[in-house]
Design an enzyme around this catalytic site. Structure first.
Site, PDB file in Angstrom:
ATOM      1  N   ASN A  75       0.810  -1.220   0.000  1.00 47.15           N
ATOM      2  CA  ASN A  75       0.000   0.000   0.000  1.00 47.15           C
ATOM      3  C   ASN A  75       0.845   1.272   0.000  1.00 47.15           C
ATOM      4  O   ASN A  75       0.383   2.312  -0.479  1.00 47.15           O
ATOM      5  CB  ASN A  75      -0.904  -0.053   1.248  1.00 47.15           C
ATOM      6  N   SER A 117      -4.722   2.448  -8.432  1.00 50.62           N
ATOM      7  CA  SER A 117      -5.508   3.694  -8.411  1.00 50.62           C
ATOM      8  C   SER A 117      -6.320   3.762  -9.692  1.00 50.62           C
ATOM      9  O   SER A 117      -5.922   3.186 -10.721  1.00 50.62           O
ATOM     10  CB  SER A 117      -4.564   4.894  -8.349  1.00 50.62           C
ATOM     11  N   TYR A 149       2.549   9.847 -11.861  1.00 50.52           N
ATOM     12  CA  TYR A 149       1.808   9.116 -10.814  1.00 50.52           C
ATOM     13  C   TYR A 149       0.906   8.050 -11.444  1.00 50.52           C
ATOM     14  O   TYR A 149       0.961   6.870 -11.067  1.00 50.52           O
ATOM     15  CB  TYR A 149       0.977  10.079  -9.954  1.00 50.52           C
ATOM     16  N   LYS A 171       0.917   3.768 -11.323  1.00 54.19           N
ATOM     17  CA  LYS A 171      -0.222   2.922 -10.936  1.00 54.19           C
ATOM     18  C   LYS A 171      -0.646   1.999 -12.088  1.00 54.19           C
ATOM     19  O   LYS A 171      -1.202   0.925 -11.858  1.00 54.19           O
ATOM     20  CB  LYS A 171      -1.379   3.784 -10.440  1.00 54.19           C
ATOM     21  N   GLY A 227     -10.625   5.556  -6.341  1.00 54.31           N
ATOM     22  CA  GLY A 227     -10.679   6.944  -6.766  1.00 54.31           C
ATOM     23  C   GLY A 227     -10.437   7.834  -5.560  1.00 54.31           C
ATOM     24  O   GLY A 227      -9.731   7.453  -4.614  1.00 54.31           O
ATOM     25  N   PHE A 231      -3.149  11.809   1.553  1.00 55.97           N
ATOM     26  CA  PHE A 231      -2.667  11.741   0.173  1.00 55.97           C
ATOM     27  C   PHE A 231      -2.472  13.121  -0.459  1.00 55.97           C
ATOM     28  O   PHE A 231      -1.414  13.416  -1.033  1.00 55.97           O
ATOM     29  CB  PHE A 231      -3.665  10.898  -0.645  1.00 55.97           C
TER      30      PHE A 231
HETATM   31  P1  NDP Z   1      -1.374   8.554   2.994  1.00 49.63           P
HETATM   32  O1  NDP Z   1      -0.445   9.653   2.613  1.00 49.63           O
HETATM   33  O2  NDP Z   1      -2.364   8.799   4.068  1.00 49.63           O
HETATM   34  O3  NDP Z   1      -0.537   7.228   3.355  1.00 49.63           O
HETATM   35  C1  NDP Z   1       0.595   6.861   2.613  1.00 49.63           C
HETATM   36  C2  NDP Z   1       1.403   5.843   3.381  1.00 49.63           C
HETATM   37  O4  NDP Z   1       2.520   5.436   2.579  1.00 49.63           O
HETATM   38  C3  NDP Z   1       1.946   6.396   4.686  1.00 49.63           C
HETATM   39  O5  NDP Z   1       1.796   5.431   5.695  1.00 49.63           O
HETATM   40  C4  NDP Z   1       3.428   6.616   4.395  1.00 49.63           C
HETATM   41  O6  NDP Z   1       4.179   6.390   5.565  1.00 49.63           O
HETATM   42  C5  NDP Z   1       3.692   5.494   3.376  1.00 49.63           C
HETATM   43  N1  NDP Z   1       4.872   5.778   2.561  1.00 49.63           N
HETATM   44  C6  NDP Z   1       5.033   6.765   1.645  1.00 49.63           C
HETATM   45  N2  NDP Z   1       6.281   6.735   1.154  1.00 49.63           N
HETATM   46  C7  NDP Z   1       6.916   5.697   1.763  1.00 49.63           C
HETATM   47  C8  NDP Z   1       8.225   5.155   1.694  1.00 49.63           C
HETATM   48  N3  NDP Z   1       9.167   5.671   0.875  1.00 49.63           N
HETATM   49  N4  NDP Z   1       8.541   4.088   2.459  1.00 49.63           N
HETATM   50  C9  NDP Z   1       7.613   3.565   3.282  1.00 49.63           C
HETATM   51  N5  NDP Z   1       6.360   4.018   3.408  1.00 49.63           N
HETATM   52  C10 NDP Z   1       6.021   5.082   2.658  1.00 49.63           C
HETATM   53  O7  NDP Z   1      -2.128   8.159   1.639  1.00 49.63           O
HETATM   54  P2  NDP Z   1      -3.187   6.987   1.282  1.00 49.63           P
HETATM   55  O8  NDP Z   1      -3.484   6.152   2.447  1.00 49.63           O
HETATM   56  O9  NDP Z   1      -4.287   7.632   0.558  1.00 49.63           O
HETATM   57  O10 NDP Z   1      -2.320   6.195   0.216  1.00 49.63           O
HETATM   58  C11 NDP Z   1      -2.040   4.805   0.296  1.00 49.63           C
HETATM   59  C12 NDP Z   1      -1.919   4.248  -1.098  1.00 49.63           C
HETATM   60  O11 NDP Z   1      -3.164   4.401  -1.771  1.00 49.63           O
HETATM   61  C13 NDP Z   1      -0.878   4.924  -1.983  1.00 49.63           C
HETATM   62  O12 NDP Z   1      -0.224   3.931  -2.738  1.00 49.63           O
HETATM   63  C14 NDP Z   1      -1.710   5.830  -2.884  1.00 49.63           C
HETATM   64  O13 NDP Z   1      -1.074   6.067  -4.107  1.00 49.63           O
HETATM   65  C15 NDP Z   1      -2.949   4.986  -3.043  1.00 49.63           C
HETATM   66  N6  NDP Z   1      -4.178   5.668  -3.446  1.00 49.63           N
HETATM   67  C16 NDP Z   1      -4.682   6.730  -2.731  1.00 49.63           C
HETATM   68  C17 NDP Z   1      -5.859   7.333  -3.128  1.00 49.63           C
HETATM   69  C18 NDP Z   1      -6.433   8.510  -2.434  1.00 49.63           C
HETATM   70  O14 NDP Z   1      -7.220   9.256  -3.058  1.00 49.63           O
HETATM   71  N7  NDP Z   1      -6.136   8.739  -1.172  1.00 49.63           N
HETATM   72  C19 NDP Z   1      -6.629   6.807  -4.271  1.00 49.63           C
HETATM   73  C20 NDP Z   1      -6.001   5.720  -4.945  1.00 49.63           C
HETATM   74  C21 NDP Z   1      -4.841   5.157  -4.520  1.00 49.63           C
HETATM   75  P3  NDP Z   1       5.461   7.236   6.043  1.00 49.63           P
HETATM   76  O15 NDP Z   1       5.312   8.627   5.488  1.00 49.63           O
HETATM   77  O16 NDP Z   1       5.393   7.159   7.545  1.00 49.63           O
HETATM   78  O17 NDP Z   1       6.619   6.477   5.473  1.00 49.63           O
HETATM   79  C1  8X3 Z   2      -5.356   8.746  -6.141  1.00 48.48           C
HETATM   80  C2  8X3 Z   2      -6.592   9.128  -6.873  1.00 48.48           C
HETATM   81  O1  8X3 Z   2      -7.517  10.560  -8.742  1.00 48.48           O
HETATM   82  O2  8X3 Z   2      -5.945  11.626  -7.205  1.00 48.48           O
HETATM   83  O3  8X3 Z   2      -4.720   7.694  -6.747  1.00 48.48           O
HETATM   84  O4  8X3 Z   2      -5.171  10.042  -8.834  1.00 48.48           O
HETATM   85  S1  8X3 Z   2      -6.272  10.383  -7.969  1.00 48.48           S
END
Ligand code: NDP
Ligand code: 8X3
Length: 250
Positions: free
Chosen positions: A84, A137, A150, A154, A181, A187
């Protein structure tokens, strides 16, 4: 079903943290990983199930290999890997985007996911069971302005998930790509580099998905009977949909 162990990357926030809570309520043992150890420790204290913390930057291949080689015996049979950890940085058009941002996204969303998968997968195929859930995503399937690198990372996650399925066919190991989405987590705060007003404006007037919504989906996917593999699951808020082709008129 035996008690199972779930390894979640990016468990310090958003989807990963919500997945940790989802599995903890159901009695799973957890391996939680992220860079922010303090957050993982606070979370672990709340969960009430066995937790092994791995403070880890998934971009660091040697650190990933060392951490995974050092998993204590009690946690060493990983049944579910939730890949994730990931991020978006910036929303500028490609001709203005920051090359460093692109590299961080590639190193985290693609290479980090590869490092984790390559180390965990052999144990799963040897045990002839396991489930890898990759966090893709909608941006992996659908283009949007500023989504450039980005979305491409994905798209990699989506196709790698499909290719993994081909390779592990017959081993009992399952692979799923989840494609959410718009979801309100940290994020956008990360994408806009701490600009909190800009980040929160992303969700103005929208009942966005929540981290708990995604955790419910990840959990549901992995608790399907063993003969059921959900290949790809795309989910959006009801208020989000695709748009028409853009035409740049003279
Ligand atoms: P958050 O920013 O809330 O969480 C991201 C997590 O990833 C954090 O726990 C962060 O931990 C960890 N992370 C980032 N970089 C690193 C790294 N280099 N090493 C280890 N851990 C890392 O975002 P989301 O929960 O929304 O995102 C989770 C996933 O879901 C991502 O892959 C994102 O692309 C994807 N996603 C998100 C969407 C959204 O709209 N929110 C939609 C679709 C997909 P820390 O900083 O402590 O290392
Ligand atoms: C995160 C959703 O629409 O910002 O993956 O790319 S979007």
């Amino acid at each position: 079903m035996d008690k199972k162990t779930v390894l979640i990357t990016g468990a310090s926030s958003g989807f990963g943290e919500a997945c940790a809570r989802w599995y903890a309520v159901r009695g799973f043992s957890l391996i939680l990983s992220a860079r922010r150890r303090d957050r993982l420790e606070r979370l672990a204290e709340e969960l009430g199930v066995p937790v092994h913390i791995m403070q880890l930057d998934v971009r660091d291949r040697k650190a990933v290999e060392k951490a995974l080689d050092g998993i204590p015996e009690d946690f060493s049979s990983v049944d579910i890997l939730v890949n994730n950890a990931g991020l978006a940085l910036g929303l500028l058009p490609a001709h203005e985007a920051d090359m460093d941002d692109w590299e961080v996204m590639v190193d985290t969303n693609i290479k980090g996911l590869l490092y984790m998968t390559r180390k965990i997968l052999p144990g799963m195929t040897a045990r002839r069971r396991g489930h890898i859930v990759n966090m893709g995503s909608v941006a992996g399937s659908w283009p949007y302005p500023g989504g450039n690198a980005y979305g491409a990372t994905k798209a990699f996650v989506e196709q790698f998930s499909r290719n993994l399925r081909c390779d592990v066919q017959g081993t009992g190991v399952r692979v799923t790509n989840i494609a959410p989405g718009m979801a309100e987590t940290e994020f956008s705060l990360v994408r806009f580099k701490g600009a909190s007003e800009k980040a929160s404006a992303t969700y103005d007037g929208v009942k966005a998905l929540t981290a708990a919504d995604i955790a419910d989906i990840v959990g549901w996917v992995t608790l399907q009977p063993e003969h059921v593999n959900i290949n790809h699951l795309e989910v959006m808020p009801t208020q989000q949909a695709w748009s028409a082709f853009a035409v740049a008129r003279e």
